[in-house]
Design a protein around this motif. Sequence first.
Motif, PDB file in Angstrom:
ATOM      1  N   VAL A 214       0.831  -1.207   0.000  1.00  0.00           N
ATOM      2  CA  VAL A 214       0.000   0.000   0.000  1.00  0.00           C
ATOM      3  C   VAL A 214       0.868   1.262   0.000  1.00  0.00           C
ATOM      4  N   GLY A 215       1.974   1.230   0.731  1.00  0.00           N
ATOM      5  CA  GLY A 215       2.877   2.379   0.714  1.00  0.00           C
ATOM      6  C   GLY A 215       3.442   2.639  -0.673  1.00  0.00           C
ATOM      7  N   SER A 216       3.809   1.568  -1.374  1.00  0.00           N
ATOM      8  CA  SER A 216       4.313   1.715  -2.742  1.00  0.00           C
ATOM      9  C   SER A 216       3.222   2.217  -3.678  1.00  0.00           C
ATOM     10  N   PHE A 217       1.995   1.741  -3.467  1.00  0.00           N
ATOM     11  CA  PHE A 217       0.889   2.183  -4.314  1.00  0.00           C
ATOM     12  C   PHE A 217       0.644   3.682  -4.158  1.00  0.00           C
ATOM     13  N   TYR A 218       0.495   4.161  -2.927  1.00  0.00           N
ATOM     14  CA  TYR A 218       0.225   5.580  -2.721  1.00  0.00           C
ATOM     15  C   TYR A 218       1.354   6.462  -3.256  1.00  0.00           C
ATOM     16  N   GLY A 219       2.589   6.011  -3.077  1.00  0.00           N
ATOM     17  CA  GLY A 219       3.719   6.846  -3.464  1.00  0.00           C
ATOM     18  C   GLY A 219       4.048   6.805  -4.940  1.00  0.00           C
ATOM     19  N   LEU A 220       3.912   5.623  -5.585  1.00  0.00           N
ATOM     20  CA  LEU A 220       4.457   5.441  -6.924  1.00  0.00           C
ATOM     21  C   LEU A 220       3.427   5.172  -8.010  1.00  0.00           C
ATOM     22  N   ALA A 221       2.200   4.829  -7.645  1.00  0.00           N
ATOM     23  CA  ALA A 221       1.182   4.607  -8.682  1.00  0.00           C
ATOM     24  C   ALA A 221       0.928   5.865  -9.516  1.00  0.00           C
ATOM     25  N   PRO A 222       0.916   7.087  -8.922  1.00  0.00           N
ATOM     26  CA  PRO A 222       0.773   8.275  -9.785  1.00  0.00           C
ATOM     27  C   PRO A 222       1.917   8.407 -10.796  1.00  0.00           C
ATOM     28  N   LEU A 223       3.135   8.079 -10.379  1.00  0.00           N
ATOM     29  CA  LEU A 223       4.277   8.124 -11.298  1.00  0.00           C
ATOM     30  C   LEU A 223       4.104   7.100 -12.409  1.00  0.00           C
ATOM     31  N   TYR A 224       3.700   5.880 -12.050  1.00  0.00           N
ATOM     32  CA  TYR A 224       3.485   4.839 -13.050  1.00  0.00           C
ATOM     33  C   TYR A 224       2.430   5.275 -14.063  1.00  0.00           C
TER      34      TYR A 224
END
Length: 447
Positions: A214-224
């Motif tokens: 979940v931490g990776s999703f919140y931080g990096l999903a917008p970048l992806y």
Amino acid sequence: MHQIWKSFRALYFASLMMLIGSGLLSTYLALRLAADNVDGLWIGALMAANYFGLVLGGKIGHRLIARVGHIRAYATCAGIVGAAVLCHGLTDWLPMWLLLRVIVGLGMMCQYMVIESWLNEQADAKQRGVVFSLYMIASYLGLVLGQLILVIHPQLGLELLMLVAMCFALCLVPVAMTRRIHPAPLHPAPMDPKFFIQRVPQSLIAVLGAGSLVGSFYGLAPLYASQQGLSTELVGLYMGCCIFAGLLVQWPLGWLSDRYDRPLLIRILAFLLALASLPLALLPSVPVEVLFAAGFLSALLQFCIYPLAVAFANDHIEPERRVSLTAMLLVTYGIGASIGPLLAGVLMKIMGSQMLYAFFSVAGLLLVWRIRPNDVTNLHQVDDAPLQHVAMPDSMSSSPLVAALDPRVDEQVVQDQMVDNVEPQGESEPQPEVHPQDVTQETERKE
């Protein structure tokens, strides 16, 4: 339900505004750095810093509330968070942004602690489940609305930072204007990591994995999503849909959790997560329809892991230890959420943006490998296990005090722990300043 909403609408509104601001800030910073061609490692580090601040705030918040009282602590933190948000617009130096994210996380955790202790103090024991559910809905709704603001205002200018600061200013109003008496001060629950590692090791592994996901999703999903060619409006819509999936799945998940073996469910859902993330992990570019469908399904499965792990842990811990257990679970979650974005950010920098979903697939397979239902001995299972499943907000929107709202934790147990955890009288703590209005309110309550 209507009466509960009427009684606590001020606190729910404060939570809603906080999470609108928090959700918008995370996505804005990721998109802003992506537009400046900053690699994913820095973006992941910013999210890791935010979670580090949340964990740190769990320790500092108790002392601050005890020193100055709930309203003053909340007002102090809201002011500091608002100032830290605006400081992002004064400098582009990324190490300073890391420090600011730590400050934002720390301040928000203190705010969560004030709101949750207030909800617990005012909620009747029979109503805590409903109070808790409405609090969770307000939290998830705030995160979704924060993303949808980008659909309305896609320009990545300083206006969005001002809007985030405005949200933190508005969340202060209902708490500062309340006529309710301060709740009793809560003392930190003592943690015994060795005990919990021995008693519920698989639950802690699942929580650690959920935090990294979940931490990776919140931080990096917008970048992806940005690197997939989506406009700012579509990135906001994509993030909003994925977070909404986390809210949508909680109630069917509760039905499954109460009827089937919880470690087996964790293993099955982790395997399904690995499969659902595979298309986005293997294909460097996908159509928008596939991106939304696969992203929605992947997020839906990600948000299942933490509530199941919490329920599984509570099945094997005595009632008097469940407040301490929640603190342990949230610290474990915070560690995972600090490590996950850094690892995923490194992979995205070296091998491309699709490595975010490759990370999700690998993390899901690791959970399949480590969560072994056959190894659960049930030697310490509580008498009434499995306990009723309770929908849990992810740890981006809760504090260690959220255990006090959990219907599985007896209210008297919470009160006993509060008394037991009071330190022996030595050098006395500074007492909050007492105003005439506070005395008047106290008299009215007694009458």
